[in-house]
Design a protein around this motif. Structure first.
Motif, mmCIF file in Angstrom:
data_model
loop_
_atom_site.group_PDB
_atom_site.id
_atom_site.type_symbol
_atom_site.label_atom_id
_atom_site.label_comp_id
_atom_site.label_asym_id
_atom_site.label_seq_id
_atom_site.Cartn_x
_atom_site.Cartn_y
_atom_site.Cartn_z
ATOM 1 N N MET A 1 36.961 42.821 47.660
ATOM 2 C CA MET A 1 36.537 41.999 46.601
ATOM 3 C C MET A 1 36.966 40.640 46.563
ATOM 4 O O MET A 1 38.009 40.351 46.934
ATOM 5 C CB MET A 1 36.727 42.894 45.127
ATOM 6 C CG MET A 1 36.298 41.849 44.101
ATOM 7 S SD MET A 1 36.836 42.530 42.534
ATOM 8 C CE MET A 1 35.721 43.973 42.672
ATOM 9 N N PRO A 2 35.931 39.551 46.602
ATOM 10 C CA PRO A 2 36.662 38.144 46.638
ATOM 11 C C PRO A 2 37.527 37.879 45.570
ATOM 12 O O PRO A 2 37.307 38.642 44.501
ATOM 13 C CB PRO A 2 35.288 37.308 46.634
ATOM 14 C CG PRO A 2 34.202 38.177 46.505
ATOM 15 C CD PRO A 2 34.536 39.573 46.397
ATOM 16 N N SER A 3 38.514 37.057 45.626
ATOM 17 C CA SER A 3 39.321 36.751 44.841
ATOM 18 C C SER A 3 38.952 35.505 43.910
ATOM 19 O O SER A 3 39.276 35.282 42.753
ATOM 20 C CB SER A 3 40.813 36.400 45.188
ATOM 21 O OG SER A 3 40.669 35.402 46.119
ATOM 22 N N TRP A 53 33.397 40.653 39.843
ATOM 23 C CA TRP A 53 34.037 40.013 38.708
ATOM 24 C C TRP A 53 35.292 41.105 38.244
ATOM 25 O O TRP A 53 35.130 42.244 38.420
ATOM 26 C CB TRP A 53 32.942 40.163 37.464
ATOM 27 C CG TRP A 53 33.085 39.171 36.306
ATOM 28 C CD1 TRP A 53 33.795 39.239 35.048
ATOM 29 C CD2 TRP A 53 33.198 37.742 36.456
ATOM 30 N NE1 TRP A 53 34.050 38.241 34.420
ATOM 31 C CE2 TRP A 53 33.722 37.083 35.206
ATOM 32 C CE3 TRP A 53 32.785 36.921 37.443
ATOM 33 C CZ2 TRP A 53 33.780 35.838 34.777
ATOM 34 C CZ3 TRP A 53 32.691 35.486 37.225
ATOM 35 C CH2 TRP A 53 33.206 34.823 35.742
ATOM 36 N N ARG A 54 36.014 40.533 37.359
ATOM 37 C CA ARG A 54 37.260 41.097 37.031
ATOM 38 C C ARG A 54 37.268 40.979 35.485
ATOM 39 O O ARG A 54 37.167 39.632 35.042
ATOM 40 C CB ARG A 54 38.438 40.979 37.521
ATOM 41 C CG ARG A 54 38.631 41.344 39.204
ATOM 42 C CD ARG A 54 40.169 41.153 39.870
ATOM 43 N NE ARG A 54 40.844 42.228 39.428
ATOM 44 C CZ ARG A 54 40.795 43.555 39.834
ATOM 45 N NH1 ARG A 54 39.810 43.881 40.578
ATOM 46 N NH2 ARG A 54 41.642 44.460 39.619
ATOM 47 N N VAL A 55 37.321 42.008 34.688
ATOM 48 C CA VAL A 55 37.490 42.197 33.312
ATOM 49 C C VAL A 55 38.893 42.328 32.794
ATOM 50 O O VAL A 55 39.342 43.542 33.257
ATOM 51 C CB VAL A 55 36.507 43.076 32.933
ATOM 52 C CG1 VAL A 55 36.488 42.918 31.264
ATOM 53 C CG2 VAL A 55 35.055 42.587 33.040
ATOM 54 N N GLY A 56 39.353 41.597 32.120
ATOM 55 C CA GLY A 56 40.821 41.623 31.453
ATOM 56 C C GLY A 56 40.521 42.861 30.435
ATOM 57 O O GLY A 56 39.812 43.172 29.623
ATOM 58 N N GLY A 76 46.174 44.207 32.482
ATOM 59 C CA GLY A 76 45.425 44.664 33.224
ATOM 60 C C GLY A 76 44.004 44.216 33.717
ATOM 61 O O GLY A 76 43.764 43.446 32.777
ATOM 62 N N SER A 77 43.371 44.662 34.764
ATOM 63 C CA SER A 77 41.966 44.017 34.943
ATOM 64 C C SER A 77 41.381 45.377 35.627
ATOM 65 O O SER A 77 41.798 46.159 36.361
ATOM 66 C CB SER A 77 42.236 42.729 35.733
ATOM 67 O OG SER A 77 42.441 43.054 36.940
ATOM 68 N N VAL A 78 40.086 45.304 35.236
ATOM 69 C CA VAL A 78 38.911 46.172 35.681
ATOM 70 C C VAL A 78 38.080 45.555 36.551
ATOM 71 O O VAL A 78 37.356 44.573 36.499
ATOM 72 C CB VAL A 78 38.307 47.015 34.604
ATOM 73 C CG1 VAL A 78 37.312 47.954 35.265
ATOM 74 C CG2 VAL A 78 39.435 47.611 33.508
ATOM 75 N N CYS A 79 37.793 46.143 37.880
ATOM 76 C CA CYS A 79 36.831 45.657 38.862
ATOM 77 C C CYS A 79 35.376 45.849 38.077
ATOM 78 O O CYS A 79 35.096 47.120 37.530
ATOM 79 C CB CYS A 79 36.555 46.505 39.941
ATOM 80 S SG CYS A 79 38.309 46.193 40.854
ATOM 81 N N ALA A 80 34.644 44.747 38.149
ATOM 82 C CA ALA A 80 33.030 44.828 37.578
ATOM 83 C C ALA A 80 32.181 44.071 38.241
ATOM 84 O O ALA A 80 32.625 43.470 39.399
ATOM 85 C CB ALA A 80 33.163 44.509 36.093
ATOM 86 N N GLU A 81 30.945 44.213 37.772
ATOM 87 C CA GLU A 81 29.955 43.052 38.305
ATOM 88 C C GLU A 81 29.201 42.603 37.219
ATOM 89 O O GLU A 81 28.938 42.965 36.239
ATOM 90 C CB GLU A 81 28.879 43.948 38.905
ATOM 91 C CG GLU A 81 27.660 43.049 39.704
ATOM 92 C CD GLU A 81 26.771 44.278 40.172
ATOM 93 O OE1 GLU A 81 26.051 43.678 41.381
ATOM 94 O OE2 GLU A 81 26.634 45.196 39.866
ATOM 95 N N LEU A 82 29.289 40.989 37.458
ATOM 96 C CA LEU A 82 28.424 40.172 36.380
ATOM 97 C C LEU A 82 27.200 39.992 36.758
ATOM 98 O O LEU A 82 26.548 39.786 37.916
ATOM 99 C CB LEU A 82 29.240 38.885 36.705
ATOM 100 C CG LEU A 82 28.764 37.629 35.743
ATOM 101 C CD1 LEU A 82 29.124 38.202 34.125
ATOM 102 C CD2 LEU A 82 29.197 36.392 35.794
#
Length: 82
Positions: A1-3, A53-56, A76-82
């Motif tokens: 995943m891109p940073s 995307w990353r969601v807190g 923390g953060s959760v891997c997601a898609e925008l």
């Protein structure tokens, strides 16, 4: 995943962040055909997918489906898609 996250401003338009099986890459990895779950649910056609995307927040186990809980004190953060 891109940073690096896409440069977007929340005030520009409405945003939908999805995680888990609603993400395009995960539905494709599970063997789905050309359409992902959002398309099959009838809501994918009007979406412009921005990318990863990353969601807190944190995920909680609610049985069959997880729930995302956002809180200012969560680190923390959760891997997601925008």
């Amino acid at each position: 995943m891109p940073s690096v996250q896409p440069s977007v401003q929340p005030s520009e338009q409405d945003w939908l962040v999805v995680y888990g099986s609603l993400m395009r890459d995960l539905s494709a990895a599970s063997g789905e055909l050309a359409t992902d779950l959002l398309d099959r649910l009838g809501v994918g056609a009007g979406l412009r997918r921005v990318g990863s995307w990353r969601v807190g927040g944190r995920l909680f186990d609610l049985g069959a489906y997880p729930a995302l809980r956002r809180s200012p004190q969560d680190t923390g953060s959760v891997c997601a898609e925008l």
